[in-house]
Scaffold this motif. Structure first.
Motif, PDB file in Angstrom:
ATOM      1  N   UNK A  12       0.822  -1.199   0.000  1.00 18.45           N
ATOM      2  CA  UNK A  12       0.000   0.000   0.000  1.00 18.45           C
ATOM      3  C   UNK A  12       0.865   1.262   0.000  1.00 18.45           C
ATOM      4  N   UNK A  14       1.006   3.127  -3.136  1.00 21.23           N
ATOM      5  CA  UNK A  14      -0.232   3.777  -3.553  1.00 21.23           C
ATOM      6  C   UNK A  14      -0.258   5.193  -3.020  1.00 21.23           C
ATOM      7  N   UNK A  15       0.545   6.069  -3.657  1.00 27.46           N
ATOM      8  CA  UNK A  15       0.645   7.405  -3.084  1.00 27.46           C
ATOM      9  C   UNK A  15      -0.401   8.347  -3.635  1.00 27.46           C
ATOM     10  N   UNK A  16      -0.996   7.971  -4.761  1.00 28.11           N
ATOM     11  CA  UNK A  16      -1.959   8.889  -5.358  1.00 28.11           C
ATOM     12  C   UNK A  16      -1.308   9.833  -6.369  1.00 28.11           C
ATOM     13  N   UNK A  28       2.684  11.050 -11.030  1.00 28.57           N
ATOM     14  CA  UNK A  28       4.059  10.993 -11.500  1.00 28.57           C
ATOM     15  C   UNK A  28       4.823   9.864 -10.859  1.00 28.57           C
ATOM     16  N   UNK A  29       4.483   9.591  -9.595  1.00 29.87           N
ATOM     17  CA  UNK A  29       5.196   8.493  -8.958  1.00 29.87           C
ATOM     18  C   UNK A  29       4.808   7.174  -9.591  1.00 29.87           C
ATOM     19  N   UNK A  30       3.525   7.105  -9.937  1.00 32.39           N
ATOM     20  CA  UNK A  30       3.118   5.889 -10.633  1.00 32.39           C
ATOM     21  C   UNK A  30       3.937   5.690 -11.887  1.00 32.39           C
ATOM     22  N   UNK A  31       4.072   6.779 -12.578  1.00 35.10           N
ATOM     23  CA  UNK A  31       4.883   6.737 -13.805  1.00 35.10           C
ATOM     24  C   UNK A  31       6.279   6.272 -13.486  1.00 35.10           C
ATOM     25  N   UNK A  32       6.810   6.917 -12.472  1.00 40.77           N
ATOM     26  CA  UNK A  32       8.188   6.567 -12.107  1.00 40.77           C
ATOM     27  C   UNK A  32       8.287   5.077 -11.801  1.00 40.77           C
ATOM     28  N   UNK A  37       8.041   3.040 -14.932  1.00 38.76           N
ATOM     29  CA  UNK A  37       9.280   3.029 -15.714  1.00 38.76           C
ATOM     30  C   UNK A  37      10.347   2.210 -15.030  1.00 38.76           C
TER      31      UNK A  37
END
Lengths: 101, 534, 665
Positions: free
Chosen positions: C635, C638-640, C643-647, C650
């Motif tokens: 969890x 799951x920061x929301x 961009x972090x998701x992108x990071x 990648x």
């Protein structure tokens, strides 16, 4: 004749710039620009590799296809950003964390 | 003669229970009158049947010699490869069961009379009592093993609640102990029943059957079946028939009870309310003795003969052990409970002798003990009702305070310790004579067993007279002082009315034992012959 | 052969038996309304008449036997019946003759007792049972009556049930008698299993049907029964205690009739006993006679002295049986019944008077202690006279019935001993010694009670001691007359002419007579009696008592050989200890096992429950826990932030690519 490598290097640079924009910018519009840059890097690669398909021009066809798609995607994305702005009064992706656990 | 008399006798209490369930709970007194009426009707009916019973019909193994027979197919189920399931509603009476039906009716009336002052949820109490009544009657009447088992288990249920709800301080412990102990025996009995079922076929239909009378005939056994006499199967190193006998014997012996399977009895008797103690001692112990005769001995005569020596030994041990432990008791009810163990030991000794005298004496002893132990528990109940104490050392010189009660106690004590003129004397003497005779007639029991058994007669005199001396004679001295003296009123007319017929019957049977012997002789002869000539 | 026709003698005997029973029922039914004993007295009077008629008809005639079918067990029929032969009718009359005076005596003796209606009820019950016992024709019926007399005796000993000593005494009496009853029962069992019937006639005509060892056992078993009932050593202990009952009861039951039932039983079954058993009987009798006489020497309670005297005399009778001369034993039984009954009635009269004195002057004395008495001869002359006659009869003085029977017994014992070898030869000498002891103790009693002077507390109060009332005196006088010789023989000195023995001797093999003994023995005993009398006079009346009261022999006698203590320590207490041990075993071992099994079941269930909760369910929960833990770790991603998701995306793609590159290369 410009060798393929140059295209790929330019493409990679473009991709890296785009990636940087996506990951680091504090403005959603610029993140969108970064995405566009990454798509363009991919398109550049498609065109560059299209050189090897002289009969069907598959690379160029795909590039055109991708450009159209990118344009459509930008339209949708801008609409979303607009709505996000309306809702959050911000286009900074850091402020939009409703998806957080 | 109405052929359904027996069925009516058995199910009359059920009808009464149904009737009671429709009576509103506010009509408290109505329940006991309905119960009493049912009891009296049953008493009259069973008395009439006793009178009508033809003494020359032996019964035992011969279906046509049974009387008051009702035989109706009940459950017929095609079980595919296992054949047809055949369970009958089959009831009938012979000399072994007739006395017990009458005894049951009588003791039930006494128990209902003793329940007169029950206050706690009267409706439930009397309905349970009626169900118990039906179950006991059914046990004595059933000739189909499945039916027998149903009635046998059905007895437990009302008893469990009657002890567990209306009992004394440790009633839950006693009720659970009683229930589990008896269930322990009957669960294994079920195994043997199933084994017998698959071993026996009905000669008329060829299907497997639960009919007890078919089980008694070796010809009906499937060749090579588990319990077939001819096949001689062995289980864990013992003959299967012997094992079956032992399992059934243990199931019934718990009821009798024998030492060392007796410890449920003092607890159950002491904690149970007076009427239930009366029923327990008066009838339920006899179910054990009756089961041994009707089922263990009749279905497994060969195994019975093999184990008679051990049965005799158990009987003697029970007699002496029960008497000695009774001697050490301080609680009057517990003392009487152990005296029951001792007196029922005579039954086992008599049965084990495999002589007509011993067996008839044993049945007689059961009858006699039925009246007398019921009377004894009733008397204890009278005392307990008045002062809520039963400790022998808390009373002294009661003869001066309650003369009529003391007369009853003295008569009952003397009758129980085998004073001639009362039934226990005839029972015990003929058990002892039968045990003596065994060595001459069939050589089964050695004579020392008879002699050791007669020690029980001596010890019973010791504990009864000692109790009489401690509680009733001497200068009055009560633990509760003046208050007790006031509450210890003499026997009321109701109590007298209950005591007199019981002692009267004990006296009548003691003076003229033919009243009972005439009815049971033929069956006893047939049974002894069945076992000995096997 | 038994008949079924009820002839007059049978009818008479039957009514003699049943009348007291009717009396018993009536008294019991009327309860407190029948206090004067009229019912019981008339019942026993009629019984006496009927018994006399039966006696007249049957004595020296062919025995009459009647039986009725009672019940059948299996195929074995049991009967009730009457067997009237000489022995039975003799006993029938004897019991009635003794019982009637005692009844009359009781009317005065028991007057005013609040429980007197019970007394009459019990007394009638006793008479019924006792009369039934003597005429019963089979062992079962005899056993029934045997127990019933014991029961009546129990009731009468404990008549004053508020007295602890009385209720302990009656319990003891019943239990000791039960020991004998078991012997009787064992005998019955053996006889039945070998003979197939309990008919006395069949048994005594064919005792050889029993195999020899069992015959001995049966004989010993019957003797055990007789030992308890007739208070033979070592089962005699109940009789001295039984004196707690009213004295009239002691006279009838514990002196004259019931205790003699054992002797009667042995006489009735005489052919059953073989040599071995007879020797045992004779020995036991001699020992009893001696021991009881010895105990009687030092007792102070007047009734205890008489009780031991009874035991001692019963020992004589047993010797009579043992030497094979049961007619002599029965003769002694009869004479003894009269004089011992009389002795008790006299003692009763004295006790009655002492009790009266005690109550009027509120003294703290024991009315039965002979040390408190003395000089009563002047106050109660008739009592003294009758008691003197009875005592002389007991001592075997000429011109009394006792002389005849004791003389006959001694003579026959000497004759018998001449044929014996070993210790058995001593038996007649023991009896002679016992005779002397008997004379001593009875004269000691007489001297203490009737001679000398009243003891201090009584003398000081100037007490007026009266003769007993006539209703008590008449029975005593009657019995005194019966204790003299004329009732038994015209010749006061020779037992050869006793009609009673002549009537019974028919079936007995006679011993070779030693005529000289008939001269020597009477002389010897009479002489000894006189000498002992002089000695007793010297010791007790003249107050020259030479013995120390703390000597071992004295104490042994005084405390009755410490037998009660011994029984208590050796038998009663071990049985109690055993019973408490068994109770402990029952609670802790037998019931402990049951409860242990239950506890085992419970703990098994608890273990299963634990396993179920911790292991089985634990595994299930572990799976959940793992999933939960992993989720907790992930969890964090799951920061929301898009961009972090992108990071992450990648990075992951990068890792996959790297992985591919590494693997592919």
């Amino acid at each position: 004749m410009i060798p393929l490598t140059h295209f790929l290097v330019v493409g990679a640079c473009l991709f890296a710039i785009g990636l940087y924009a996506v990951l680091a910018r504090r403005n959603a519009i610029l993140v969108l620009v970064g995405i566009e840059l990454m798509i363009n890097a991919a398109i550049l690669n498609l065109v560059a590799f299209g050189r090897y398909d002289k009969t069907m021009y598959g690379g160029q066809v795909f590039a055109l296809f991708a450009i159209v798609l990118a344009a459509a995607a930008v339209a949708v994305a801008l609409a979303i950003i607009l709505n996000v702005y309306k809702f959050y009064r911000s286009v900074n992706p850091e402020d939009i964390k409703n998806l957080k656990d | 003669m109405n052929p359904h008399l027996l069925t009516i006798l058995v199910f009359m209490p059920l009808a009464a229970a149904l009737l009671m369930s429709f009576i509103p709970a506010t009509q408290k007194t109505l329940y006991k009158y309905v119960a009493l009426l049912t009891g009296l009707l049953q008493l009259i009916l069973s008395g009439g049947m006793y009178y009508l019973f033809q003494p020359n019909g032996a019964g035992v193994t011969e279906a046509h010699l049974y009387q008051f027979v009702d035989h109706i197919p009940w459950i017929r189920l095609d079980m595919g490869s296992l054949g047809q399931l055949e369970i009958d509603y089959f009831v009938g009476v012979d000399g072994l069961s007739m006395p017990f039906l009458f005894l049951t009716a009588l003791v039930m009336v006494v128990a209902i009379g003793a329940s007169w002052n029950i206050q706690k949820s009267v409706k439930g109490y009397f309905i349970l009592l009626m169900i118990l009544n039906m179950a006991v009657m059914g046990v004595f009447a059933a000739l189909d093993f499945f039916l027998f088992y149903i009635f046998y288990e059905l007895m437990l249920l009302p008893l469990y609640f009657l002890i567990g709800i209306w009992g004394g301080a440790r009633r839950e412990y006693a009720a659970i102990k009683f229930f589990l102990y008896t269930l322990f025996g009957s669960v294994f009995m079920l195994l043997v029943i199933v084994g017998l079922y698959f071993s026996v076929t009905n000669p008329e239909t060829g299907a497997h059957t639960f009919n007890m009378l078919h089980m008694m005939n070796p010809a009906n056994y499937v060749p090579n079946a588990l319990f077939s006499v001819a096949a001689g199967h062995e289980l864990i190193g013992i003959s299967a028939r012997l094992l079956g006998f032992i399992v059934l014997f243990v199931a019934f012996a718990i009821k009798v009870p024998i030492v060392p399977l007796h410890t449920w009895l003092p607890d159950a008797h002491v904690e149970a309310p007076t009427p239930i103690s009366i029923i327990l001692a008066g009838i339920l112990l006899k179910v054990g003795g009756y089961g041994i005769l009707r089922i263990c001995f009749s279905i497994f005569p060969d195994a019975a003969e093999q184990s008679a020596w051990w049965l005799g030994l158990i009987g003697v041990v029970s007699i002496v052990y029960g008497a000695l432990v009774a001697l050490a008791q301080r609680d009057l009810k517990r003392m009487i409970a152990y005296s029951s163990v001792s007196h029922m030991g005579f039954v086992l000794l008599g049965v084990a002798s495999l002589t007509t005298e011993g067996t008839a004496g044993a049945i007689f002893q059961m009858m006699s003990h039925g009246f007398l132990s019921a009377a004894l528990f009733f008397l204890v109940g009278m005392l307990y009702d008045r002062v809520h104490d039963r400790n022998i050392y808390h009373f002294r010189g009661l003869a001066g305070i309650m003369p009529r009660f003391t007369v009853f106690v003295a008569i009952t004590f003397f009758a129980s310790l085998g004073l001639p003129g009362f039934s226990a004397f005839i029972g015990e003497v003929f058990v002892i004579i039968g045990a003596f005779n065994a060595e001459t007639v069939n050589g089964i029991l050695p004579r020392w067993m008879a002699i050791a058994g007669s020690l029980g007669i001596l010890l019973s005199a010791a504990y009864f007279l000692w109790t009489l001396q401690r509680m009733f004679f001497g200068q009055p001295r009560l633990k509760g002082g003046e208050e007790w003296t006031k509450s210890l009123v003499d026997a009321s007319p109701r109590e007298t009315l209950i005591m007199v017929p019981m002692l009267g019957l004990a006296l009548a049977l003691g003076v003229y034992p033919a009243l009972a012997f005439d009815k049971i002789n033929a069956s006893v002869l047939a049974l002894v012959e069945l076992v000995v000539t096997n | 052969m038994p008949t079924t026709a009820l002839t007059y003698p049978l009818l008479a005997a039957l009514s003699a038996v049943l009348l007291p029973f009717i009396g018993f029922l009536l008294s019991a039914a009327l309860g407190k309304h029948a206090r004067n004993g009229a019912i019981s007295i008339s019942a026993i009077s009629l019984s006496l008449l009927a018994a006399c008629y039966a006696f007249a008809q049957v004595w020296n005639q062919a025995p009459v036997h009647i039986q009725w079918h009672w019940f059948t067990i299996g195929e074995q029929a049991f009967h009730v019946g009457l067997l009237l032969d000489n022995m039975a009718v003799l006993m029938l009359v004897l019991v009635c003759v003794i019982a009637l005076p005692v009844h009359i005596y009781s009317a005065a003796y028991m007057k005013g007792d609040p429980g007197i209606h019970r007394y009459w009820t019990y007394l009638s019950l006793f008479c019924f049972a006792m009369l039934g016992l003597v005429v019963a024709d089979n062992l079962l019926l005899m056993y029934i009556c045997w127990e019933l007399v014991g029961f009546a005796s129990y009731l009468l000993i404990g008549f004053w049930f508020t007295r602890d000593s009385a209720v302990q005494a009656n319990k003891k009496a019943f239990i000791v008698n039960r020991i004998g009853d078991i012997g009787f029962l064992i005998g019955i069992g053996i006889v039945y299993s070998h003979l197939g019937t309990l008919d006395t006639g069949t048994l005594i005509s064919t005792p050889e049907t029993l195999p020899a060892p069992w015959l001995t056992v049966a004989g010993l078993a019957f003797f055990l029964g007789a030992m308890a009932k007739s208070a033979q050593f070592p089962l005699h202990v109940w009789l001295p205690d039984a004196m707690e009952g009213p004295t009239s009861v002691s006279s009838l039951i514990h002196a004259a009739t019931m205790v003699a039932a054992g002797v009667f039983l042995l006489a009735r079954l005489f052919p059953v006993f073989n040599e071995t058993v007879l020797l045992v009987i004779a020995t036991t009798g001699a020992v009893t006679a001696f021991v009881a006489a010895y105990f009687a020497l030092t007792q102070y309670d007047i009734k205890k002295i008489l009780a031991f005297s009874t035991i001692s005399q019963l020992g004589f009778m047993m010797v009579g049986i043992g030497i094979g001369m049961y007619p002599v034993a029965l003769f002694h039984l009869v004479t003894h019944a009269f004089f011992k009954c009389l002795l008790f009635l006299c003692a009763g009269a004295i006790i009655h008077e002492m009790q009266h004195v005690k109550e009027t002057h509120a003294l703290d004395i024991d009315p039965q202690d002979i040390r408190n008495m003395g000089g009563l001869r002047k106050h109660m002359p008739l009592t003294f006279a009758t008691m003197l006659i009875a005592s002389l009869a007991l001592a075997g003085f000429p011109f009394t019935g006792g002389y005849l029977s004791k003389d006959a017994l001694l003579v026959h014992t000497f004759e018998w001993a001449a044929l014996q070898s070993g210790a058995a030869k001593l038996i007649p000498y023991v009896l002679v010694i016992v005779s002397m002891l008997t004379s001593f103790y009875i004269l000691r009693l007489l001297a203490n009670v009737f001679f000398g002077s009243l003891s201090n507390p009584l003398a000081k109060n100037k007490t007026h001691i009266h003769e007993a009332p006539m209703t008590m005196l008449i029975p005593m006088l009657f019995l005194a007359a019966c204790s003299l010789f004329p009732l038994f023989s015209v010749n006061p000195l020779n037992d050869g002419h006793v009609w009673l023995m002549q009537g019974l001797t028919t079936t007995v093999s006679t011993l070779p007579p030693l005529p000289l003994l008939h001269l020597v023995i009477p002389l010897l005993t009479t002489g000894a009696t006189c000498m002992v009398a002089i000695l007793a006079w010297h010791w007790y009346v003249n107050g020259k008592y030479p013995l120390k009261t703390n000597g071992l022999l004295y104490r042994l006698s005084q405390h009755q050989g410490y037998l009660d203590v011994l029984y208590n320590v050796a038998i009663v207490r071990p049985i109690f200890r055993l019973s408490h041990l068994l109770l402990w075993v029952d609670y802790h071992v037998v019931d402990g096992t049951v409860n242990g099994l239950a506890a085992l079941g419970r703990s098994l269930a608890a273990t299963a429950a634990w396993i179920d909760q911790r292991l089985v369910d634990g595994l299930v929960r572990l799976v959940g826990k793992i999933a939960w833990g992993l989720g907790h770790i992930f969890r964090r991603l799951q920061t929301g932030g898009v961009q972090r998701y992108f990071a992450t995306l990648f990075l992951v793609i990068l890792v996959i690519l790297l992985y591919h590159i590494v693997v592919l290369l």
